[in-house]
Every structure is written in C-alpha cells, then in structure tokens.
Design a protein around this motif. Sequence first.
Motif, PDB file in Angstrom:
ATOM      1  N   THR A  96      -2.220  13.845  -0.012  1.00 18.82           N
ATOM      2  CA  THR A  96      -3.017  13.942  -1.251  1.00 18.82           C
ATOM      3  C   THR A  96      -4.433  13.447  -0.917  1.00 18.82           C
ATOM      4  N   PRO A  97      -5.451  13.782  -1.782  1.00 20.44           N
ATOM      5  CA  PRO A  97      -6.789  13.236  -1.654  1.00 20.44           C
ATOM      6  C   PRO A  97      -6.930  11.664  -1.823  1.00 20.44           C
ATOM      7  N   ALA A  98      -6.074  11.169  -2.475  1.00 19.16           N
ATOM      8  CA  ALA A  98      -5.847   9.374  -2.335  1.00 19.16           C
ATOM      9  C   ALA A  98      -5.437   8.999  -1.244  1.00 19.16           C
ATOM     10  N   VAL A  99      -4.401   9.625  -0.659  1.00 19.07           N
ATOM     11  CA  VAL A  99      -4.031   9.209   0.801  1.00 19.07           C
ATOM     12  C   VAL A  99      -5.171   9.517   1.981  1.00 19.07           C
ATOM     13  N   CYS A 100      -5.798  10.706   1.814  1.00 17.38           N
ATOM     14  CA  CYS A 100      -6.942  11.046   2.534  1.00 17.38           C
ATOM     15  C   CYS A 100      -8.032  10.127   2.445  1.00 17.38           C
ATOM     16  N   ARG A 101      -8.378   9.711   1.180  1.00 16.00           N
ATOM     17  CA  ARG A 101      -9.396   8.278   1.313  1.00 16.00           C
ATOM     18  C   ARG A 101      -8.737   7.182   2.129  1.00 16.00           C
ATOM     19  N   ALA A 102      -7.771   7.015   1.515  1.00 16.78           N
ATOM     20  CA  ALA A 102      -7.072   5.508   2.520  1.00 16.78           C
ATOM     21  C   ALA A 102      -7.103   5.854   3.916  1.00 16.78           C
ATOM     22  N   SER A 147      -6.946  16.600   5.108  1.00 15.24           N
ATOM     23  CA  SER A 147      -6.763  16.899   3.788  1.00 15.24           C
ATOM     24  C   SER A 147      -5.741  17.958   3.582  1.00 15.24           C
ATOM     25  N   GLU A 169       0.690  -1.213  -0.077  1.00 20.90           N
ATOM     26  CA  GLU A 169      -0.113  -0.084  -0.108  1.00 20.90           C
ATOM     27  C   GLU A 169       0.927   1.156   0.023  1.00 20.90           C
ATOM     28  N   ARG A 174       1.871   6.233  -6.973  1.00 19.17           N
ATOM     29  CA  ARG A 174       0.645   7.018  -7.646  1.00 19.17           C
ATOM     30  C   ARG A 174       1.126   8.676  -7.372  1.00 19.17           C
ATOM     31  N   ASP A 175       1.279   9.136  -6.188  1.00 19.78           N
ATOM     32  CA  ASP A 175       1.527  10.536  -5.866  1.00 19.78           C
ATOM     33  C   ASP A 175       2.773  11.052  -6.659  1.00 19.78           C
ATOM     34  N   MET A 187       1.247   4.126  -3.074  1.00 20.45           N
ATOM     35  CA  MET A 187       0.660   5.445  -2.745  1.00 20.45           C
ATOM     36  C   MET A 187       1.714   6.201  -3.394  1.00 20.45           C
TER      37      MET A 187
END
Length: 166
Positions: free
Chosen positions: A151-157, A147, A49, A56-57, A53
């Motif tokens: 990043t938004p993706a890490v925030c969702r995770a 937030s 994971e 992607r980032d 992350m």
Amino acid sequence: MRVGLYPGTFDPVTLGHLDIIRRAAALVDRLVIGVAINRDKGPLFNLEERVAMIERDCEGILRSTGTEIVVYPFENLLIDCARDVGARVIIRGLRAVADFEYEYQMVGMNRQLDDQIETVFLMAEAQHQAIASKLVKEIARLGGDVSKFVTPAVCRALGERFPQRP
C-alpha cells in the motif's frame, strides 16, 4: 462465532497478505491477524510498526466485509495462539510449491498438537502470488519501486527505512 487466525510476520504487510485477509474475512465472523514476534528473523519493522500497518491497511476490509478484524501479537506456538484467541481455523496463504511443502509439514505437526483446529489454505490472486515480504524489502533496499506490491503507506515506510541514494 467462527473465529479464524491468519498468522505471519508481516514484515511488511503486502498486497498479497491483504488479499488473503480480504478473502479470509468472508469465511469467518472474527478474523485474528496473528503478528508473530520472531526475534530470530530480525524484522525490519518493530512489532508496534507492523501492528499499526496491518490495522491501518485492514480498515477498508473491515468496512467492506463487516467482519471483526483483530490484530494480535504472539510469541508462542501457533497452535497455542489459536487456542488463546478461540480460533477453530488457521488460515494460511500459499504462493508456490515450496510454500506447500513447508505448510504440509506444519499442518501435520499442528494436527498432532490439537486435532480440533483445522488449517485452510488460500491462494492469493494471480497478480499477488509472487509477492514476498523478503523480496519487497530487498527491492526497496536496492532503490527499486515497490508500489505494485504494498500500500502507499507501507511504500512510504519502506522509503523512510531505505532512503534513495543520490
């Protein structure tokens, strides 16, 4: 080819980490993001994971800088990891005086192990200097808004790991 190694646990990767990655990418031809496998720390996110992350980032940084960015998990000594990836420079981020004291000791030990590998310190931009993965996880666990720090993706995770309480 100038190869730099930026090591860390990245649990999770923060905007502070990404700031250092962006700035380090301007200094080297190939930047290796060394993701430490540190079983003693008991990471929130598993290795796969954390690697995903970062990959992607870092896509945007790769596109904007043209620097080759490679994510490389490691579980050996930092200096051995640097040798393994051909890095002549270890890049470390500094936030506060407490970071400097620890990093100063680490540089001294690493120089004793291999005096051909330099360490370069970068300070994150002012708005990112207080960000620490440990604090981000604590804020998320207690239902706070992270937030501004990831990043938004890490925030969702993080939201998936710590669902909001009713």
